[in-house]
Write a protein that holds these residues in place. Structure first.
Motif, PDB file in Angstrom:
ATOM      1  N   LYS A   1       3.789   5.891  -5.471  1.00  0.00           N
ATOM      2  CA  LYS A   1       3.660   5.994  -6.940  1.00  0.00           C
ATOM      3  C   LYS A   1       2.715   7.112  -7.332  1.00  0.00           C
ATOM      4  N   ARG A   2       1.552   7.157  -6.689  1.00  0.00           N
ATOM      5  CA  ARG A   2       0.567   8.136  -7.140  1.00  0.00           C
ATOM      6  C   ARG A   2       0.857   9.547  -6.641  1.00  0.00           C
ATOM      7  N   SER A   3       1.509   9.658  -5.473  1.00  0.00           N
ATOM      8  CA  SER A   3       1.767  11.009  -4.948  1.00  0.00           C
ATOM      9  C   SER A   3       3.074  11.583  -5.489  1.00  0.00           C
ATOM     10  N   GLY A   4       4.004  10.687  -5.849  1.00  0.00           N
ATOM     11  CA  GLY A   4       5.315  11.147  -6.325  1.00  0.00           C
ATOM     12  C   GLY A   4       6.157  11.779  -5.226  1.00  0.00           C
ATOM     13  N   ILE A   5       5.774  11.561  -3.958  1.00  0.00           N
ATOM     14  CA  ILE A   5       6.534  12.194  -2.859  1.00  0.00           C
ATOM     15  C   ILE A   5       7.845  11.433  -2.622  1.00  0.00           C
ATOM     16  N   LYS A   6       8.914  12.221  -2.570  1.00  0.00           N
ATOM     17  CA  LYS A   6      10.255  11.661  -2.368  1.00  0.00           C
ATOM     18  C   LYS A   6      10.290  10.871  -1.056  1.00  0.00           C
ATOM     19  N   THR A   7      10.740   9.627  -1.139  1.00  0.00           N
ATOM     20  CA  THR A   7      10.751   8.751   0.038  1.00  0.00           C
ATOM     21  C   THR A   7      12.124   8.104   0.188  1.00  0.00           C
ATOM     22  N   VAL A   8      12.699   8.240   1.365  1.00  0.00           N
ATOM     23  CA  VAL A   8      14.025   7.668   1.635  1.00  0.00           C
ATOM     24  C   VAL A   8      13.889   6.602   2.710  1.00  0.00           C
ATOM     25  N   ILE A   9      14.473   5.423   2.446  1.00  0.00           N
ATOM     26  CA  ILE A   9      14.492   4.371   3.464  1.00  0.00           C
ATOM     27  C   ILE A   9      15.915   4.261   3.985  1.00  0.00           C
ATOM     28  N   LEU A  10      16.073   4.383   5.293  1.00  0.00           N
ATOM     29  CA  LEU A  10      17.438   4.378   5.835  1.00  0.00           C
ATOM     30  C   LEU A  10      17.486   3.667   7.181  1.00  0.00           C
ATOM     31  N   ASN A  11      18.712   3.478   7.658  1.00  0.00           N
ATOM     32  CA  ASN A  11      18.910   2.806   8.939  1.00  0.00           C
ATOM     33  C   ASN A  11      18.645   3.800  10.073  1.00  0.00           C
ATOM     34  N   GLY A  12      17.616   3.487  10.862  1.00  0.00           N
ATOM     35  CA  GLY A  12      17.220   4.397  11.935  1.00  0.00           C
ATOM     36  C   GLY A  12      17.849   4.070  13.271  1.00  0.00           C
TER      37      GLY A  12
ATOM     38  N   THR B   1       0.854  -1.201   0.000  1.00  0.00           N
ATOM     39  CA  THR B   1       0.000   0.000   0.000  1.00  0.00           C
ATOM     40  C   THR B   1       0.883   1.242   0.000  1.00  0.00           C
ATOM     41  N   ALA B   2       1.945   1.215   0.803  1.00  0.00           N
ATOM     42  CA  ALA B   2       2.853   2.372   0.854  1.00  0.00           C
ATOM     43  C   ALA B   2       3.423   2.643  -0.536  1.00  0.00           C
ATOM     44  N   ILE B   3       3.831   1.591  -1.231  1.00  0.00           N
ATOM     45  CA  ILE B   3       4.439   1.784  -2.564  1.00  0.00           C
ATOM     46  C   ILE B   3       3.412   2.369  -3.535  1.00  0.00           C
ATOM     47  N   GLU B   4       2.180   1.873  -3.476  1.00  0.00           N
ATOM     48  CA  GLU B   4       1.116   2.418  -4.346  1.00  0.00           C
ATOM     49  C   GLU B   4       0.938   3.916  -4.107  1.00  0.00           C
ATOM     50  N   ILE B   5       0.956   4.305  -2.844  1.00  0.00           N
ATOM     51  CA  ILE B   5       0.749   5.724  -2.519  1.00  0.00           C
ATOM     52  C   ILE B   5       1.956   6.557  -2.977  1.00  0.00           C
TER      53      ILE B   5
END
Ligand code: UTP
Length: 224
Positions: free
Chosen positions: A192-203, A186-190
């Motif tokens: 895709k449609r929003s085009g909002i820059k998303t970074v996945i990193l070590n927290g 679901t996150a990936i679908e959103i």
């Protein structure tokens, strides 16, 4: 910048003490001076533990999810307490409430919302709902690898991945309560449609969240 930060419960509760909450609160306090911050907190091990108890009772996946959501809200409450007066003192249970609370200029901290997705999806939907510029997803891995880095020494991390490619990679994963892996569909679908820059990193190091605002770190999910 308007930024949504999602923090895995397994990051905050790794040691079951207050230190990670306080360390995150310190970093977020610095960001608060310059940015508008929304935070989504995950469930971690206590969510999985409770879900397995409820699943053994023969309850449905949706009920298991609901229990997971309750745990994410407890974790959100703990981070909110660590942030003291810069956080709005209630946990929104939906996106409209999150938007309303943010009108106070306080940091909004929330957990889950509805069954059938993880807090990754909550972060992406919230970002779309409030018109965020950036989503930072703080997880327990450095980013997306071509193979499991715990098993293979020659695993290579991607600096960037398209949302379409990411969807192909995670499409075989399970969608049961407490089992969302790298990021949920679901996150990936959103994204895709929003085009909002998303970074996945070590927290595990909260400083990484600060870095992500100004420099490349982890894996960036692109949409074009
Ligand atoms: P998490 O978002 O923490 O799931 O929510 P996760 O990715 O499995 O756990 P981390 O990344 O290791 O912390 C915990 C569980 O709560 C339910 C799901 O069952 C999820 O697995 N949940 C959470 C929902 O059903 N809806 C939500 O909006 C959030």
């Amino acid at each position: 910048m308007r930024i949504v930060i999602t923090i895995g419960g397994s990051i905050l509760l790794k040691e079951y003490d207050n230190k990670k909450f306080e360390a995150y609160a310190d970093v977020i306090r610095e960001l608060y001076n310059e940015h508008e911050i929304f935070i989504v907190v995950g469930g971690g091990r206590p969510a999985r533990d409770y879900i397995s108890v409820v699943r053994d009772m023969g309850e449905t996946e949706s009920i298991c999810d609901e229990i997971g959501i309750q745990v994410t809200r407890i974790n959100a409450r703990l981070l909110q307490l660590a942030l003291k007066d810069i956080a709005f003192p209630a946990i929104p249970v939906n996106f409209q409430q999150a938007l309303e609370y943010s009108a106070t200029n306080k940091i909004v901290v929330m957990g889950g919302t509805e069954p059938a997705h993880s807090t990754d999806a909550v972060g992406s939907i919230l970002a779309e709902f409030v018109g965020a510029d950036l989503v930072i997803n703080a997880t327990s891995v450095d980013g997306l690898y071509d193979k499991d880095p715990n098993k293979y020494d020659d695993a290579v991390m991607f600096d960037e991945v398209t949302a379409d490619n990411l969807m192909e990679i995670v499409s075989g994963n399970e969608t049961k309560a407490g089992t969302y892996e790298f990021i949920d569909k679901t996150a990936i679908e959103i994204i895709k449609r929003s085009g909002i820059k998303t970074v996945i990193l070590n927290g595990n190091n909260p400083e990484n969240v600060k870095k992500a605002i100004n420099e490349p770190i982890g894996t960036l999910i692109t949409t074009d």
